[in-house]
Motif scaffolding. Structure first.
Motif, PDB file in Angstrom:
ATOM      1  N   UNK A   1    -120.673  96.483 110.993  1.00 63.79           N
ATOM      2  CA  UNK A   1    -120.953  95.528 110.226  1.00 63.79           C
ATOM      3  C   UNK A   1    -121.138  96.026 108.812  1.00 63.79           C
ATOM      4  N   UNK A   2    -120.409  95.106 107.946  1.00 65.48           N
ATOM      5  CA  UNK A   2    -120.334  95.563 106.510  1.00 65.48           C
ATOM      6  C   UNK A   2    -121.689  95.405 105.863  1.00 65.48           C
ATOM      7  N   UNK A   3    -122.175  95.989 104.771  1.00 66.78           N
ATOM      8  CA  UNK A   3    -123.552  95.714 104.151  1.00 66.78           C
ATOM      9  C   UNK A   3    -123.376  94.417 103.625  1.00 66.78           C
ATOM     10  N   UNK A   4    -124.638  94.223 103.106  1.00 67.84           N
ATOM     11  CA  UNK A   4    -124.960  92.781 102.705  1.00 67.84           C
ATOM     12  C   UNK A   4    -124.187  92.193 101.699  1.00 67.84           C
ATOM     13  N   UNK A   5    -123.658  93.086 100.923  1.00 69.05           N
ATOM     14  CA  UNK A   5    -122.577  92.324  99.991  1.00 69.05           C
ATOM     15  C   UNK A   5    -121.250  92.005 100.779  1.00 69.05           C
ATOM     16  N   UNK A   6    -120.747  93.074 101.571  1.00 65.12           N
ATOM     17  CA  UNK A   6    -119.452  92.606 102.512  1.00 65.12           C
ATOM     18  C   UNK A   6    -119.797  91.456 103.231  1.00 65.12           C
ATOM     19  N   UNK A   7    -120.904  91.555 103.886  1.00 67.49           N
ATOM     20  CA  UNK A   7    -120.997  90.536 105.231  1.00 67.49           C
ATOM     21  C   UNK A   7    -121.214  88.855 104.284  1.00 67.49           C
ATOM     22  N   UNK A   8    -121.596  89.047 103.020  1.00 69.22           N
ATOM     23  CA  UNK A   8    -121.540  87.687 102.695  1.00 69.22           C
ATOM     24  C   UNK A   8    -120.317  86.939 102.069  1.00 69.22           C
ATOM     25  N   UNK A   9    -119.243  87.708 102.127  1.00 69.29           N
ATOM     26  CA  UNK A   9    -117.875  87.489 101.566  1.00 69.29           C
ATOM     27  C   UNK A   9    -117.483  86.499 102.740  1.00 69.29           C
ATOM     28  N   UNK A  10    -117.397  85.053 102.286  1.00 68.82           N
ATOM     29  CA  UNK A  10    -116.620  83.879 103.353  1.00 68.82           C
ATOM     30  C   UNK A  10    -115.192  83.977 103.655  1.00 68.82           C
ATOM     31  N   UNK A  11    -114.994  83.120 104.501  1.00 69.65           N
ATOM     32  CA  UNK A  11    -113.635  82.840 105.028  1.00 69.65           C
ATOM     33  C   UNK A  11    -112.831  81.747 104.090  1.00 69.65           C
ATOM     34  N   UNK A  12    -111.598  81.879 103.801  1.00 71.13           N
ATOM     35  CA  UNK A  12    -110.780  80.760 103.139  1.00 71.13           C
ATOM     36  C   UNK A  12    -109.383  81.005 103.904  1.00 71.13           C
ATOM     37  N   UNK A  13    -108.644  80.092 104.036  1.00 68.26           N
ATOM     38  CA  UNK A  13    -107.263  79.989 104.483  1.00 68.26           C
ATOM     39  C   UNK A  13    -106.458  80.444 103.137  1.00 68.26           C
ATOM     40  N   UNK A  14    -106.970  80.252 102.103  1.00 68.16           N
ATOM     41  CA  UNK A  14    -106.233  81.061 100.774  1.00 68.16           C
ATOM     42  C   UNK A  14    -107.234  81.893 100.114  1.00 68.16           C
ATOM     43  N   UNK A  15    -107.326  83.131 100.772  1.00 65.90           N
ATOM     44  CA  UNK A  15    -108.392  84.026 100.362  1.00 65.90           C
ATOM     45  C   UNK A  15    -107.895  84.834  98.944  1.00 65.90           C
ATOM     46  N   UNK A  16    -108.971  85.235  98.230  1.00 68.16           N
ATOM     47  CA  UNK A  16    -108.692  85.907  97.252  1.00 68.16           C
ATOM     48  C   UNK A  16    -108.819  87.433  97.070  1.00 68.16           C
ATOM     49  N   UNK A  17    -109.209  87.918  98.337  1.00 65.93           N
ATOM     50  CA  UNK A  17    -109.139  89.363  98.508  1.00 65.93           C
ATOM     51  C   UNK A  17    -108.920  89.935  99.921  1.00 65.93           C
ATOM     52  N   UNK A  18    -108.532  90.940  99.990  1.00 66.62           N
ATOM     53  CA  UNK A  18    -108.265  91.753 101.268  1.00 66.62           C
ATOM     54  C   UNK A  18    -109.510  92.865 101.673  1.00 66.62           C
ATOM     55  N   UNK A  19    -109.893  92.987 102.945  1.00 64.05           N
ATOM     56  CA  UNK A  19    -110.779  93.813 103.201  1.00 64.05           C
ATOM     57  C   UNK A  19    -110.375  94.621 104.570  1.00 64.05           C
ATOM     58  N   UNK A  20    -110.118  95.980 104.319  1.00 63.92           N
ATOM     59  CA  UNK A  20    -109.684  96.423 105.767  1.00 63.92           C
ATOM     60  C   UNK A  20    -110.475  97.903 105.967  1.00 63.92           C
ATOM     61  N   UNK A  21    -110.651  98.286 107.322  1.00 60.79           N
ATOM     62  CA  UNK A  21    -111.422  99.594 107.356  1.00 60.79           C
ATOM     63  C   UNK A  21    -110.613 100.763 107.051  1.00 60.79           C
ATOM     64  N   UNK A  22    -111.234 101.643 106.570  1.00 60.70           N
ATOM     65  CA  UNK A  22    -110.683 103.162 106.484  1.00 60.70           C
ATOM     66  C   UNK A  22    -111.691 104.437 106.592  1.00 60.70           C
ATOM     67  N   UNK A  23    -110.865 105.293 107.468  1.00 62.43           N
ATOM     68  CA  UNK A  23    -111.532 106.205 108.128  1.00 62.43           C
ATOM     69  C   UNK A  23    -111.355 107.535 107.229  1.00 62.43           C
ATOM     70  N   UNK A  24    -112.434 108.172 106.487  1.00 63.44           N
ATOM     71  CA  UNK A  24    -112.115 109.160 105.602  1.00 63.44           C
ATOM     72  C   UNK A  24    -112.370 110.343 106.679  1.00 63.44           C
ATOM     73  N   UNK A  25    -111.130 111.153 106.736  1.00 62.96           N
ATOM     74  CA  UNK A  25    -111.216 112.125 107.652  1.00 62.96           C
ATOM     75  C   UNK A  25    -112.057 113.391 107.541  1.00 62.96           C
ATOM     76  N   UNK A  26    -112.089 114.114 106.051  1.00 61.14           N
ATOM     77  CA  UNK A  26    -113.058 115.101 105.830  1.00 61.14           C
ATOM     78  C   UNK A  26    -114.270 115.053 106.374  1.00 61.14           C
ATOM     79  N   UNK A  27    -114.956 113.777 106.118  1.00 61.76           N
ATOM     80  CA  UNK A  27    -116.496 113.738 106.332  1.00 61.76           C
ATOM     81  C   UNK A  27    -116.419 112.674 107.684  1.00 61.76           C
ATOM     82  N   UNK A  28    -115.589 112.452 108.450  1.00 69.21           N
ATOM     83  CA  UNK A  28    -115.745 111.509 109.576  1.00 69.21           C
ATOM     84  C   UNK A  28    -116.490 110.356 109.077  1.00 69.21           C
ATOM     85  N   UNK A  29    -116.282 109.598 107.997  1.00 67.30           N
ATOM     86  CA  UNK A  29    -117.122 108.500 107.626  1.00 67.30           C
ATOM     87  C   UNK A  29    -116.037 107.302 107.403  1.00 67.30           C
TER      88      UNK A  29
END
Length: 642
Positions: free
Chosen positions: A180-208
């Motif tokens: 679950x994204x934090x409060x900021x990320x979870x408030x970004x709404x859906x649109x069929x014509x979006x203005x941004x992209x959001x993707x998960x990213x796994x940072x290997x050195x800290x396993x975060x």
């Protein structure tokens, strides 16, 4: 000759890592996620320095929806549930420019979990339940238990997922992580014509894990930040299905079972890339015959090496010496094998995956029903649960679910990956939005959950679910020669059955021998079970129940061999195999309204784990090999099925 791959040296303090090393570790993720290359240096810098600077450019706003919009079933561009509606807008007076190399933003993950541990984390992690309830706008007064149930229900509208895939990863490693994204990320709404992209990213050195967010266009102050909740999908019907978790849509006009049966297009797509070839039957030159010399057996399965003691079979150390090869892994090139080793028997049949793949098993079963009504809400034979392939028939499933809901019918379903066993990544739910989200993580089937199973009374627990495993032996396809081992194995749940707490593994599942933490495995031997069963159900003699089970096995294999490969199991005179069939019993009403027991087949497994079989029946593999290779099954616990 290519150089051997060099190990990537990562400094003990990841903040000292240079950019080339960062790219060696993460280039694949960045490319596959479509992160523009202009932002790659900023990704490293912001993670290294823990820069969460989205608040400098964006702000969350609470939006009041008018009553007409709420009564209409939701706003397509503001679908996140809860008592309040939210949006995220640009607050920077200068707007945000996509050409700025720093215009990529880190979004923190407020909660990361694997499904089976979600309830436990909400109960044990201090403050997590209250934070999730607030994030999901669950504000009314309720008990901790009620709040937990609400969060477990609503979370599927707020969660996203990623998988860890690395060299040597096991099936367990590839189970999806939900976040679950934090409060900021979870408030970004859906649109069929979006203005941004959001993707998960796994940072290997800290396993975060983080979410990376970047703009798809320049935005001015006051512009809204939106994302596409069905990112990557273009087909309109498929998009509407995927968006059902947020945006209601009526699919009841679709006939649930029209076109559900086997078709060549399904198998062409399903088996594409398998590279399985067919043997050349005429190449064989050693039909099964009685002979004085023992058959030489090569196997890589230790339990066979330890327990195959019949003097008519001799274990050998080299595959080249073998008359019989019994391997735990599939071969794909039957054509070459049949030419190079025409005199050698093999423990598998061409295209037997049509039985062991859960989606193909459903199609094979459904092929036995020739008069299926297109509008019927059930599909397939009585011995197989109604099943939908969610990769191929998601709209049909949604239609069936919605029609069942309208008619007040039970709507519990179990979601299973096509090709995993041991209950991995398998979940039970009666929520459509939950099912829709689960279908995103891997190819799955939705099977009707048995809401009224035949239960077994355990004195230490009460009435629990049970399943039964039989071993069947396939000796020939043309003609069909099928046997079953009459010794069967039982597995039991550890908690009383009820249609609640659907995420509680020990209530709804019976496979306990692979779980962590010393889960209790309740064992009952088959010949002890039969009198107990008949005492608990005196109107149902086990011989009658078993007869109906064997009848289901016969119908399944008759269907499986009725078509040529790849739509059916291939004939090869040198093939022999065993399969484990797991099944349950359920209650149903007979023609006169009487209560009857119906066997329901759950799955078919190739090369099953037989350690337990040999532990209690040391002659198990002697019986199996004697039946399959010598036609010697009299005075053995073997039944002829076909």
């Amino acid at each position: 000759m290519a150089d051997a791959p060099q190990a990537i040296v990562v400094p003990a303090d990841h903040r000292q890592m240079d950019f080339p090393t960062f790219l060696k570790l993460h280039r694949g993720q960045l490319v596959n996620s479509g992160v523009p290359e202009i932002y790659w240096p900023s990704v490293q810098k912001k993670i290294r320095d823990e820069v969460y600077d989205a608040g400098r450019y964006f702000g969350m706003m609470q939006v009041e929806s008018d009553e007409e919009e709420e009564e209409g079933g939701g706003d397509r561009n503001n679908p996140t549930p809860g008592e309040h509606s939210w949006c995220v807008v640009v607050t920077s007076e200068d707007g945000v420019d996509t050409s700025d190399a720093s215009s990529i933003f880190l979004v923190d993950h407020a909660w990361t979990f694997q499904y089976g541990y979600a309830r436990l984390q909400l109960q044990k992690v201090l403050g997590l339940l209250d934070r999730m309830a607030a994030l999901m706008d669950i504000t009314e007064e309720m008990s901790e238990e009620e709040k937990t149930e609400r969060v477990l229900d609503e979370m599927w509208r707020f969660t996203w997922h990623y998988k860890l895939d690395f060299q040597g990863a096991t099936a367990d490693d590839r189970i999806a992580f939900w976040y679950v994204n934090d409060e900021f990320g979870s408030r970004i709404q859906h649109s069929d014509e979006p203005t941004c992209r959001m993707v998960p990213f796994y940072y290997v050195p800290t396993k975060t894990s983080y979410t990376l967010m970047w703009l798809l266009q320049d935005l001015d102050s006051g512009d809204e930040l939106t994302k596409d909740f069905a990112d990557g999908l273009s087909d309109e019907t498929e998009r509407k299905c995927r968006l059902l978790a947020w945006i209601p849509e009526d699919f009841t006009h679709i006939t649930p079972n029209e076109g559900i049966s086997i078709d060549d297009a399904f198998f062409a797509a399903r088996l594409k890339g398998s590279r399985e070839t067919l043997p050349i039957p005429e190449a064989t030159r050693n039909p099964l015959t009685n002979r004085e010399a023992p058959y030489k057996v090569y196997t890589d399965i230790q339990v066979i090496r330890d327990n195959l003691t019949d003097s008519r079979f001799q274990l050998v150390e080299e595959e080249s010496q073998a008359d019989i090869i019994w391997m735990k892994d599939h071969i794909r090139d039957f054509k070459t094998f049949s030419v190079e080793r025409p005199e050698v028997y093999l423990n598998q049949f061409p295209f037997e995956g049509i039985l062991t793949g859960k989606d193909c098993l459903a199609y094979i079963g459904q092929a036995t029903v020739t008069n299926q009504e297109p509008g019927a809400l059930e599909n397939g034979p009585k011995w197989l649960p109604t099943t939908f392939n969610l990769s191929w028939a998601l709209p049909k499933f949604v239609s069936s679910f919605q029609q069942r809901e309208e008619r007040g019918l039970d709507n519990h379903w179990i979601l299973k990956p096509w090709n995993l066993a041991r209950g991995l990544d398998t979940q039970v739910t009666n929520k459509l939005h939950h099912i829709i989200r689960l279908s995103e993580t891997s190819p799955k089937v939705a099977c009707k959950y048995l809401e009224d199973p035949v239960l077994y009374y355990r004195e230490d627990v009460g009435q629990v679910k049970m399943d039964i495993r039989y071993i069947v032996m396939l000796q020939s396809v043309k003609p069909l020669k099928l046997f079953t081992y009459k010794v069967f194995w039982l597995r039991f749940a550890n908690k009383p059955f009820s249609l609640d707490h659907l995420d509680e593994y020990e209530k709804h599942f019976t496979v306990m021998n692979y779980t962590e933490g010393g889960t209790k495995l309740h064992q009952v031997h088959y010949d002890d079970f039969i009198p107990i069963f008949e005492k608990q159900y005196p109107d149902f003699p086990w011989k009658d129940v078993e007869s109906s089970i064997f009848g289901a096995f016969r119908e399944l294999f008759e269907s499986a061999v009725s078509r040529e490969p790849p739509c059916g199991i291939g004939h090869y005179p040198m093939s022999r195999s065993i399969y484990a069939i797991d099944l349950m019993l359920k209650w149903k009403r007979g023609e006169q309204g009487e209560r009857t027991m119906q066997p329901v087949l759950l799955e078919v497994n190739f090369c099953p784990d037989c350690d337990r079989a040999c532990k209690y029946h040391p002659n198990f593999f002697n019986d199996i090999f004697s039946t399959l290779f010598l036609d010697d099954f009299k005075d053995r616990p073997v039944a002829v099925i076909s």
